[in-house]
Design a protein around this motif. Structure first.
Motif, PDB file in Angstrom:
ATOM      1  N   MET A   1     -37.574  -3.224   8.822  1.00 49.20           N
ATOM      2  CA  MET A   1     -37.728  -1.887   8.424  1.00 49.20           C
ATOM      3  C   MET A   1     -38.606  -0.979   9.566  1.00 49.20           C
ATOM      4  O   MET A   1     -38.221   0.089   9.771  1.00 49.20           O
ATOM      5  CB  MET A   1     -38.881  -2.027   7.309  1.00 49.20           C
ATOM      6  N   ILE A   2     -39.316  -1.863  10.314  1.00 48.31           N
ATOM      7  CA  ILE A   2     -40.263  -1.041  11.547  1.00 48.31           C
ATOM      8  C   ILE A   2     -39.120  -0.625  12.564  1.00 48.31           C
ATOM      9  O   ILE A   2     -39.206   0.434  12.871  1.00 48.31           O
ATOM     10  CB  ILE A   2     -41.245  -2.146  11.978  1.00 48.31           C
ATOM     11  N   ALA A   3     -37.998  -1.641  12.789  1.00 50.57           N
ATOM     12  CA  ALA A   3     -37.101  -1.128  13.813  1.00 50.57           C
ATOM     13  C   ALA A   3     -36.348   0.334  13.416  1.00 50.57           C
ATOM     14  O   ALA A   3     -36.310   1.141  14.261  1.00 50.57           O
ATOM     15  CB  ALA A   3     -36.142  -2.026  13.860  1.00 50.57           C
ATOM     16  N   TYR A   4     -36.115   0.576  12.151  1.00 42.20           N
ATOM     17  CA  TYR A   4     -35.384   1.590  11.676  1.00 42.20           C
ATOM     18  C   TYR A   4     -36.302   2.851  11.674  1.00 42.20           C
ATOM     19  O   TYR A   4     -35.987   3.934  11.843  1.00 42.20           O
ATOM     20  CB  TYR A   4     -34.823   1.545  10.055  1.00 42.20           C
ATOM     21  N   LEU A   5     -37.505   2.632  11.200  1.00 41.02           N
ATOM     22  CA  LEU A   5     -38.656   3.735  11.305  1.00 41.02           C
ATOM     23  C   LEU A   5     -38.858   4.352  12.618  1.00 41.02           C
ATOM     24  O   LEU A   5     -38.927   5.338  13.170  1.00 41.02           O
ATOM     25  CB  LEU A   5     -39.899   3.401  10.730  1.00 41.02           C
TER      26      LEU A   5
END
Length: 145
Positions: A1-5
């Protein structure tokens, strides 16, 4: 999720008048095995929404043209407006370009281009750019997602 954010944030910032590049992060994330289509969607949405910030700035920018701190001279604004009128709203398909793309979205706001048309044309151009990044990533690494 951090990658997408992170991808969304970098894509958003890259579309504003701030100097920022999102293609490097997209390229790196493509190599991690994340679904390519989802990365392109996230980057495209972030980049298009960042362009909307410029559009809004352009919409209200001329309210401040009589202030001392105002950056643009009347001649510059007239030249930008002439250029945009000459090439029309179709030039928004080029809003992805590193040099001039951000200014183009700002001018679209000054020229009061309808938001729906703006979003459609800018999203098409910016998505095409991220698809091109995917394509070149595939060619250079010999893998297909």
């Amino acid at each position: 999720m951090i990658a997408y954010l992170s991808l969304f944030a970098s894509s958003f910032l890259a579309a504003t008048i701030l100097p920022f590049y999102s293609e490097v992060l997209l390229y790196a994330l493509l190599q991690t095995g994340e679904p390519a289509w989802l990365l392109i969607v996230v980057a495209s949405i972030g980049n298009t929404l960042g362009a909307v910030v410029n559009w809004y700035l352009g919409r209200y920018l001329l309210h401040f043209k009589d202030r001392r701190w105002f950056y643009f001279k009347d001649e510059q604004i007239e030249r930008m407006q002439y250029w945009f009128q000459r090439y029309g709203i179709w030039s928004l398909l080029l809003a992805w370009m590193p040099m001039g793309g951000d200014v183009l979205t700002l001018i679209a706001g000054i020229m009061k281009v309808r938001l729906g048309i703006f979003l459609t044309l800018v999203a098409i151009g910016k998505t095409a750019r991220y698809i091109a990044v995917l394509y070149f990533a595939q060619i250079t690494h010999g893998w297909f997602v």
